[in-house]
Write a protein that holds these residues in place. Structure first.
Motif, short mmCIF file in Angstrom:
data_model
loop_
_atom_site.label_atom_id
_atom_site.label_comp_id
_atom_site.label_asym_id
_atom_site.label_seq_id
_atom_site.Cartn_x
_atom_site.Cartn_y
_atom_site.Cartn_z
N SER A 544 46.61 -7.64 -31.91
CA SER A 544 45.58 -8.58 -32.37
C SER A 544 44.94 -9.34 -31.22
O SER A 544 43.95 -10.06 -31.43
CB SER A 544 46.19 -9.59 -33.36
OG SER A 544 47.26 -10.30 -32.74
N GLU A 545 45.50 -9.23 -30.03
CA GLU A 545 44.99 -9.95 -28.86
C GLU A 545 44.97 -9.00 -27.66
O GLU A 545 45.79 -9.09 -26.77
CB GLU A 545 45.84 -11.18 -28.54
CG GLU A 545 45.86 -12.22 -29.64
CD GLU A 545 46.90 -13.28 -29.40
OE1 GLU A 545 46.92 -14.26 -30.17
OE2 GLU A 545 47.71 -13.15 -28.46
N GLU A 546 44.03 -8.08 -27.68
CA GLU A 546 43.97 -7.09 -26.61
C GLU A 546 43.06 -7.59 -25.50
O GLU A 546 41.96 -8.08 -25.74
CB GLU A 546 43.44 -5.76 -27.15
CG GLU A 546 43.40 -4.67 -26.10
CD GLU A 546 42.93 -3.35 -26.65
OE1 GLU A 546 42.80 -2.39 -25.86
OE2 GLU A 546 42.67 -3.28 -27.87
N PHE A 547 43.55 -7.45 -24.27
CA PHE A 547 42.76 -7.84 -23.10
C PHE A 547 42.34 -6.57 -22.37
O PHE A 547 43.12 -5.98 -21.62
CB PHE A 547 43.58 -8.75 -22.19
CG PHE A 547 44.06 -10.01 -22.87
CD1 PHE A 547 43.18 -11.05 -23.10
CD2 PHE A 547 45.37 -10.13 -23.31
CE1 PHE A 547 43.60 -12.21 -23.75
CE2 PHE A 547 45.80 -11.27 -23.96
CZ PHE A 547 44.91 -12.32 -24.18
N ASP A 548 41.11 -6.16 -22.64
CA ASP A 548 40.58 -4.93 -22.06
C ASP A 548 40.22 -5.17 -20.60
O ASP A 548 39.31 -5.96 -20.30
CB ASP A 548 39.36 -4.46 -22.85
CG ASP A 548 38.84 -3.13 -22.35
OD1 ASP A 548 38.00 -3.12 -21.44
OD2 ASP A 548 39.31 -2.09 -22.86
N PHE A 549 40.90 -4.50 -19.71
CA PHE A 549 40.72 -4.72 -18.28
C PHE A 549 39.28 -4.47 -17.85
O PHE A 549 38.66 -5.30 -17.18
CB PHE A 549 41.68 -3.81 -17.49
CG PHE A 549 41.49 -3.87 -16.00
CD1 PHE A 549 42.05 -4.88 -15.25
CD2 PHE A 549 40.75 -2.89 -15.35
CE1 PHE A 549 41.86 -4.94 -13.88
CE2 PHE A 549 40.56 -2.93 -13.98
CZ PHE A 549 41.12 -3.96 -13.24
N ASP A 550 38.72 -3.32 -18.24
CA ASP A 550 37.37 -2.96 -17.80
C ASP A 550 36.32 -3.96 -18.30
O ASP A 550 35.40 -4.32 -17.56
CB ASP A 550 37.02 -1.55 -18.26
CG ASP A 550 37.93 -0.50 -17.63
OD1 ASP A 550 38.20 -0.62 -16.42
OD2 ASP A 550 38.38 0.42 -18.33
N ARG A 551 36.49 -4.41 -19.52
CA ARG A 551 35.51 -5.35 -20.08
C ARG A 551 35.61 -6.71 -19.38
O ARG A 551 34.60 -7.33 -19.06
CB ARG A 551 35.74 -5.52 -21.59
CG ARG A 551 34.81 -6.52 -22.22
CD ARG A 551 34.85 -6.47 -23.74
NE ARG A 551 34.06 -7.53 -24.35
CZ ARG A 551 32.75 -7.54 -24.40
NH1 ARG A 551 32.05 -6.55 -23.89
NH2 ARG A 551 32.11 -8.54 -24.97
N GLY A 559 29.39 -12.61 -13.10
CA GLY A 559 29.28 -14.06 -13.00
C GLY A 559 29.58 -14.79 -14.29
O GLY A 559 29.42 -16.01 -14.36
N GLY A 560 30.02 -14.06 -15.32
CA GLY A 560 30.32 -14.68 -16.60
C GLY A 560 31.72 -15.29 -16.63
O GLY A 560 32.45 -15.30 -15.64
N HIS A 561 32.09 -15.79 -17.80
CA HIS A 561 33.39 -16.42 -17.99
C HIS A 561 34.00 -15.93 -19.30
O HIS A 561 33.27 -15.60 -20.24
CB HIS A 561 33.27 -17.95 -18.01
CG HIS A 561 32.69 -18.53 -16.75
ND1 HIS A 561 33.45 -18.84 -15.66
CD2 HIS A 561 31.40 -18.84 -16.43
CE1 HIS A 561 32.66 -19.33 -14.70
NE2 HIS A 561 31.42 -19.34 -15.15
N LEU A 562 35.31 -15.91 -19.35
CA LEU A 562 35.98 -15.59 -20.60
C LEU A 562 35.80 -16.75 -21.57
O LEU A 562 35.81 -17.91 -21.16
CB LEU A 562 37.48 -15.36 -20.36
CG LEU A 562 37.87 -14.20 -19.44
CD1 LEU A 562 39.38 -14.08 -19.36
CD2 LEU A 562 37.27 -12.89 -19.93
N ASP A 563 35.61 -16.41 -22.85
CA ASP A 563 35.43 -17.49 -23.81
C ASP A 563 36.73 -18.29 -23.94
O ASP A 563 37.82 -17.81 -23.61
CB ASP A 563 34.99 -16.94 -25.17
CG ASP A 563 36.05 -16.06 -25.82
OD1 ASP A 563 37.07 -16.59 -26.29
OD2 ASP A 563 35.87 -14.82 -25.82
#
Length: 589
Positions: A544-551, A559-563
């Motif tokens: 339910s909480e996948e952290f996709d490396f490539d994304r 230059g973005g940030h994780l929500d």
């Protein structure tokens, strides 16, 4: 133009192109040639584009052979199993490893003439007869000092070698005493970059630090270090190389004992491992009394007293890879960078990242992710007793501690039962943040977090294909399964906590070192960086909480940030990975 005239024109043009291609191959030995021409006539204006070129694909293929690994297969007579007949070309990993030492490989790879080529510079400086003559004089002085009278003449020592390490060559020295019928064995350690044209002040200071640290630990702790006989931090001496002569430690290197010999039952191997971990934890805790307010290399003054932290000599793997990419046949001498000393813990972790600015979106994303994970690391809070003492004495906060930063199997000598008889490789001693210090896990217990070096593969039953089984990977003989490593990490952490008298708050430094050591490796070695970060994210991911490396790399690289929610989940799972050694409901082992 009529059809016949068109055909004749095309045939004449083709004949001309064929002649040009033949001359191209003959003159330039190009096996891939191209002749291209385009002419146009419009409204009285003409335009012509001509291209004649070639390509030597043999040269390109020779370069690509360093980056691929095709394998030829054959089937044994009377068997349905496929086995590898021959590795025709090296893999990308092997090619990158060739650029710089990887640090630890299990088991030791077969040596070849390649080592003599790579270390040709220092080997040309070494004179084994001079080593034997000098060792004889040292032994005579040593015996006169300890025995108190002039002994009978000794035979000229026997010098054997060389043996090769990642950054040193070694020669054993055997001195036979016919009068007392005994043999003394020493070993001389010579840096591979010890030639006069390469050796510099930083390397000389590192060798001096190693020798003085060995002497200090032998007198102030029970850590089994070799006895220091003599050292010289300059190549301008009788041996023409910088060196360190120590007593030879008899026993097995741990990589020989850890996995057992053929015939050892499982209970014997388990008992030996438990004894090794118990011994090692007790010895490493003794380094905890050497605390400092700054990080770097141990700094000794002119009186050979340890006075603090100074500049640190760090292997610059990025520079070595860059050198190899420019010339695959380059020398393999190590390249070092001078960093520190450090007042800030985070600064010490990221020093080598700061040395090489990012030059693309992908590199920027990897860099930012690595810095983000490092920011999740917790340093131990001071205990109440230590706070009161510092307040009472007006002492400064000691956030750094002395440690052996290369505690790998090849640097540990044990008995057959598992007693630690010697710890070697003190050229890697340094003052580091406590989160990666003397209470950290041994390096071989965190190998599964670095797929670049970890060679374990699942057992054959996991690879069923069309009714046939693949052969089990030979590397599994010298690798532990992920669940075994997790159990061993828990065992070592429990031993550490049992031996410690002063527990620093809620942060278990031993458990946290699973990620601190992995992230530190990712910083120091760019070849491992992506693999380690991908593995950490995999370990932190739930269904339910996948952290996709490539994304994530794509977002951070632009230059973005994780929500906020995703960042909070990542930090929470990171802490659970530290505290438990795994994340409940994780997608991978």
């Amino acid at each position: 133009m009529s059809i016949s005239r068109k055909k004749g024109y095309v045939e004449r043009s083709r004949f001309g192109r064929q002649a040009e291609l033949a001359r191209l191959h003959e003159d330039y030995h190009e096996d891939l040639g191209l002749v291209f021409g385009l002419s146009s006539h419009a409204y009285g204006n003409e335009a012509h584009v001509d291209y004649v070129g070639g390509l030597n694909t043999n040269k390109i293929w020779a370069g690509m052979t360093k980056l691929v690994k095709p394998e030829r297969w054959r089937v044994k007579a009377g068997s349905t199993k496929r086995v590898i007949e021959e590795n025709v070309l090296p893999s990308l990993r092997d090619a990158l490893v060739d650029a710089a030492p990887i640090g630890e490989t299990i088991p030791e790879c077969k040596k070849s003439q390649k080592e003599h080529r790579d270390f040709a510079g220092i080997l040309s400086q070494v004179d084994t007869k001079a080593i034997a003559s000098y060792a004889l004089k040292l032994m005579q002085v040593h015996r006169k000092r300890h025995i108190g009278y002039r002994p009978a003449p000794l035979q000229l020592p026997l010098v054997r070698g060389p043996l090769f390490g990642s950054a040193h060559v070694f020669y054993s020295i055997e001195i036979h005493d016919a009068q007392y019928h005994e043999t003394t064995k020493w070993i001389i350690k010579i840096p591979t970059n010890g030639t006069p044209d390469v050796w510099d002040r930083l390397c000389a200071e590192a060798l001096r630090t190693e020798a003085l640290m060995i002497y200090k630990l032998s007198h102030e702790t029970t850590i089994p270090v070799p006895e220091l006989i003599d050292f010289e931090a300059t190549p301008h001496n009788k041996l023409h190389v910088p060196y360190c002569i120590m007593t030879y430690v008899e026993g097995w290197t741990l990589d020989q004992a850890w996995f057992g010999e053929d015939g050892d039952d499982e209970s014997t191997v388990r008992a030996r491992r438990a004894r090794v971990l118990q011994n090692l934890a007790r010895l490493m805790l003794q380094l905890g009394k050497y605390e400092f307010e700054r990080g770097g290399a141990p700094l000794f003054d002119d009186n050979e007293s340890l006075v603090g932290a100074g500049p640190l000599r760090e292997l610059d793997v990025q520079a070595m890879v860059n050198r190899w990419l420019g010339n695959e046949e380059c020398e393999r001498e190590p390249i070092y960078a001078e960093i520190g000393p450090f007042n800030d813990v985070a600064e010490m972790y990221t020093a080598l990242l700061d040395k090489y600015p990012c030059d693309g979106e992908a590199d920027t994303g990897v860099d930012r992710l690595l810095r983000l994970l490092i920011s999740f690391i917790h340093e131990p809070p001071r205990s109440r007793l230590r706070k009161d003492k510092e307040k009472e004495d007006g002492a400064k906060t000691m956030r750094f501690v002395l440690t052996h930063f290369d505690l790998k199997m090849r640097n540990i000598v044990v008995s057959k039962e598992g007693d630690v008889k010697g710890i070697l490789g003190w050229d890697s001693v340094r003052i580091v943040p406590k989160s990666a210090g003397n209470e950290a896990l041994p390096s071989w217990l965190v190998r599964d977090f670095n797929p670049f070096v970890w060679r374990w593969r699942p057992a054959p039953e996991f690879w069923r294909k069309k009714g046939c089984y693949e052969d089990e990977a030979e590397s599994n003989r010298y690798e532990d399964a992920p669940w075994t490593l997790r159990e061993l990490r828990d065992e070592y952490a429990a031993i550490m906590q049992q031996l410690k008298r002063d527990i620093d708050g809620d942060v278990n430094m031993t458990k946290q070192s699973l990620v601190t050591l992995s992230l530190s490796t990712a910083v120091r070695d760019p070849r491992c960086r992506t693999a380690i970060l991908r593995r950490v994210l995999e370990k932190c991911s739930r269904t339910s909480e996948e952290f996709d490396f490539d994304r994530i790399i794509d977002i951070l690289g632009r230059g973005g940030h994780l929500d906020g929610y995703k960042l909070k989940c990542l930090e929470r799972n990171f802490r659970e990975l530290v505290d438990r050694g795994y994340v409940r409901g994780a997608m991978v082992w």
